[in-house]
Design a protein around this motif. Sequence first.
Motif, PDB file in Angstrom:
ATOM      1  N   ASP A 682       0.854  -1.190   0.000  1.00 54.35           N
ATOM      2  CA  ASP A 682       0.000   0.000   0.000  1.00 54.35           C
ATOM      3  C   ASP A 682       0.894   1.245   0.000  1.00 54.35           C
ATOM      4  O   ASP A 682       1.513   1.586   1.016  1.00 54.35           O
ATOM      5  CB  ASP A 682      -0.901  -0.006   1.245  1.00 54.35           C
ATOM      6  CG  ASP A 682      -1.972   1.090   1.189  1.00 54.35           C
ATOM      7  OD1 ASP A 682      -1.810   2.054   0.417  1.00 54.35           O
ATOM      8  OD2 ASP A 682      -2.969   0.971   1.937  1.00 54.35           O
ATOM      9  N   GLU A 836     -10.949  10.071  -7.128  1.00 55.49           N
ATOM     10  CA  GLU A 836     -10.910   8.683  -7.607  1.00 55.49           C
ATOM     11  C   GLU A 836     -12.185   7.940  -7.218  1.00 55.49           C
ATOM     12  O   GLU A 836     -12.720   7.148  -8.007  1.00 55.49           O
ATOM     13  CB  GLU A 836      -9.714   7.948  -7.001  1.00 55.49           C
ATOM     14  CG  GLU A 836      -8.383   8.322  -7.588  1.00 55.49           C
ATOM     15  CD  GLU A 836      -7.262   7.547  -6.936  1.00 55.49           C
ATOM     16  OE1 GLU A 836      -6.695   6.658  -7.587  1.00 55.49           O
ATOM     17  OE2 GLU A 836      -6.956   7.831  -5.764  1.00 55.49           O
ATOM     18  N   GLY A 857      -4.269   6.102  -7.087  1.00 50.26           N
ATOM     19  CA  GLY A 857      -4.549   5.065  -6.094  1.00 50.26           C
ATOM     20  C   GLY A 857      -4.493   5.624  -4.693  1.00 50.26           C
ATOM     21  O   GLY A 857      -3.862   5.063  -3.806  1.00 50.26           O
ATOM     22  N   SER A 891      -9.088  -1.764  -4.808  1.00 53.73           N
ATOM     23  CA  SER A 891      -7.650  -1.889  -4.629  1.00 53.73           C
ATOM     24  C   SER A 891      -7.019  -0.501  -4.505  1.00 53.73           C
ATOM     25  O   SER A 891      -7.672   0.507  -4.749  1.00 53.73           O
ATOM     26  CB  SER A 891      -7.023  -2.612  -5.830  1.00 53.73           C
ATOM     27  OG  SER A 891      -7.084  -1.777  -6.974  1.00 53.73           O
ATOM     28  N   VAL A 892      -5.747  -0.475  -4.142  1.00 52.77           N
ATOM     29  CA  VAL A 892      -5.046   0.808  -4.014  1.00 52.77           C
ATOM     30  C   VAL A 892      -4.280   1.149  -5.297  1.00 52.77           C
ATOM     31  O   VAL A 892      -3.467   2.053  -5.319  1.00 52.77           O
ATOM     32  CB  VAL A 892      -4.041   0.767  -2.832  1.00 52.77           C
ATOM     33  CG1 VAL A 892      -4.778   0.599  -1.538  1.00 52.77           C
ATOM     34  CG2 VAL A 892      -2.997  -0.322  -3.025  1.00 52.77           C
ATOM     35  N   SER A 893      -4.583   0.418  -6.347  1.00 58.53           N
ATOM     36  CA  SER A 893      -3.826   0.620  -7.590  1.00 58.53           C
ATOM     37  C   SER A 893      -4.394   1.732  -8.450  1.00 58.53           C
ATOM     38  O   SER A 893      -3.852   2.059  -9.494  1.00 58.53           O
ATOM     39  CB  SER A 893      -3.809  -0.681  -8.398  1.00 58.53           C
ATOM     40  OG  SER A 893      -5.126  -1.096  -8.702  1.00 58.53           O
ATOM     41  N   GLY A 894      -5.491   2.322  -8.046  1.00 61.53           N
ATOM     42  CA  GLY A 894      -6.061   3.405  -8.829  1.00 61.53           C
ATOM     43  C   GLY A 894      -7.133   2.923  -9.783  1.00 61.53           C
ATOM     44  O   GLY A 894      -7.447   1.740  -9.871  1.00 61.53           O
TER      45      GLY A 894
END
Length: 925
Positions: A682, A836, A857, A891-894
């Motif tokens: 993260d 986002e 993200g 997810s934290v990937s954007g």
Amino acid sequence: MMAGVPLTPTILLVVLCHILGANSSFQPALVLDMAEILLENYCFPENLMGMQEAIQQAIESGEILQISDRKTLAAVLTVGVQGALNDPRLAVSYEPNFVLVTPPVLPSLPMEQLVRLVRNSVKLELLENNVGYLRIDRIIGEETAAKLGPLLRDNIWNKVAHASSLIFDLRFSTAGEQSGVPFIISFFSDPGPPVHIDTIFDRPSNTTEELWTMPSILGERFGKKKDLIILTSKRTMGASEAVAYTLKHMKRAIIVGERSAGGSVKVQKIRIGDSGFYITVPVARSVNPITGQSWEVSGVSPSVNVIAKEAVANAISLLAVRSTIPKAVQTISDIIGRFYSFTDRVPTLLLHLASSDFFSVVSEEDLAAKLNHELQSVCEDPRLIIKLSQDHPVIIEEDFEPEKVPDDPEFLKNLVDTVFKVQILPGNTGYLSFDKFGEVSVMDQLAEEIAKKVYEPLKDTENLIIDLRYNTGGPSASLPILLSFLQDESQKRHFFTIYDRIQNATTEYNTLAGFTGPVYGSKRGVYVLTSYYTASAGEEFAYLMQSLHRGTVIGEITSGTLMHSKSFQVEDTDIVITVPFVNFIDNSGECWLGGGVVPDAIVLAEDAVENAHEIIEFHKGVRTLVEEAGKLLEIHYAIPEVALKVSKVLLTKWAEGSYRAVVDYESLASQLTSDLQETSGDHRLHIFYCDIEPESLHDVPKIPTAEEVGYIIDALFKSEVLPGNVGYLRFDMMVDVEVVKAIGPQLIKLIWSKLVNTDTLIIDMRYNTGGYPTAIPLLCTYFFDAAPLRHLYTVFDRSTTTMSEIMTLPEVMGQRYGSSKDVYILTSHMTGSAAEAFTRTMKDLNRATVIGEPTVGGSLSSGTYRIADSILYASVPNQLVLSAVTGKVWSVSGVEPHVAAQATDALAVAQRIITARLLKREQGT
């Protein structure tokens, strides 16, 4: 081509007319006739566009030439025309008695005169080492060469062809014919398909002639492999410049001497009307196919700039240098093949050297630099060095012959006292200093005395300073002795590996079995002091203490002395190659390439001891701070199971010594951030230090006053209607819902009313880095129908352990955009946080097409927490967002866009898609 910027014909006439004085006795016809000559004959006609019209305007305006003295007028006209056209070859003269003399065409001369002319303009010698010297003072043309073919072949070209290298002297060549250039270029080329070497444009005939190499020539060729040096001077002119320029840019010849004259392909002296005035005009020009430019006016610049009279001697020296290149390359290849420690890289290196182009080498310095560059471009090994011996002192590694130490107890005691300095400093800190690592057999002989005099006094100290500031090295094999003292008795560790190319042997160095004396262990702090004098085995020890996570290095960057290398002087040159024949491989399998050890704390060597005490004091609290950082995650991080895992990893890393490299709050924050992000996956987790407690990013927002509302709207929102009734809305921050409500009426009036009736809407989030998530439901509501309410997403808040379903609102201020019209959202790598969340929600619910780059993200909500009582703070994401469609955690990937595009192109891409979709609808497809 001329390099100057051409002036317009109007400016030319203004220069000519206004520079003149009063009392005229000449008519404008002189300028008119001169301009006509330029229009019909000047080799750059594109610079003369519009001249006739400009002349007529000047005549009609009554401007006339006002100078009575003809020679003065000629000089003034020369200055004007040269300045206006930026061409120094243009010249006006007054010569009433001039008689044009046309020299006889060479091919028409009797044979004996041609032979005499050639013999007088050509000189051929064979110098030492089969170096040819050919001086040509006139380049003869194609017809003359054909007439004298056998004579030239037998007496000049066939003799030159057998030389090992050639000095081609054109310093005195001031005349010649362009038609002879292709033969000379062909003579210095190999047989093969013709090569385009020049293009000649002739203005009077308005024709273009291309010059090419000849597929075959009379006699033998010199070819393209042997060295060719061309000598030039400031007198070299015309066809000889064409030869030198062409061969230089074909990378076939090195030019030595002075910049050439900068002549012309063809210049004519033309009478101006019926007057006694003449104008000299370049009527043809050359364009080289490689450079797109020419040698005319600017001349040919030499590769080696020397005065003309020194050119021959310089060329001979240069050829001597170049003659060493093949042997030097072969010698270096042989040395690398025999000694270089990276055996897997050797074939590639040798192949690269064999195929390298050394055309530009004009000195040993050039050769050394070129060879070094070629090797480094392939191996990227700073230990493999080629330099000149006078610039690079040769470092020869010592051969450590076993020393013989008398077996005398008193001598051994005194020797240990002399070599090692041991102290107990304040705070129960041990201090050990020695200036060289001893040979292994000597260390074994001294083992009991060292245990008694060194290890025993130090074993109970709380921390240990090892001072290597004046340690110049020694054999690497002795390093495990001191390293073993710094490990636990039961601990068996691999320290390093040495591969010796000469012996073709690999040796591993581990903790010593049966270590003599007490051990210091692996738990207490060790601080290694270094300076610019710390070298070879001394810096290897410092390097290993870092790679083993066993100590903290403090001081100056070490010397970077190349150990385990051999230096060789390349025969018949001053070139030296230093080749590493040993690879020093650490416990992680990484090969150390030298270059000096960078300390964890870079300070002046003289301040290293004082700084070590400060770091020792700082290290006392590091474990607590690492532990507290883990506890904060366990309490606040949105994913509990990940927080627990990360907390354990942090303590494990501390126990393994990973935090020995931190020396202050800044480096500790950096190390913690790296470990948190690597372990959790993260990138939103972040540790920072701040002397003043930071304000919370999520304090209750201030409701703007009536006066502030207009400013906020202007600052945050931009709207317009694009062609095709496409709405465009950009806003760069997600403001709190209460602020939105406060500015709502004016927002509806100034922004939304323009957009609500458009057919399609583009929402630009490319510059929106986030803000408050509270307004997301309100914003989304405008793009859905009033009923039924839509589930947007679900939020899990770790701080309250609650799950909240976020829904659209039953009512909004103003008119809804509705659920049927197309919406496009533009994103970039800057789009984050609440921006986002809005984008992902609209994408999940199939309500918008996302165009642009993947978003950052970011976190919907992060808390900032102080770590213990320190100046360190942790930014911890404390909320999870679950998709309303899948129920899974975002997810934290954007956010991945539907249509990937550069952010700068996203708007244009959206407009193209909108146009294409509209066209399809109109066509009913």
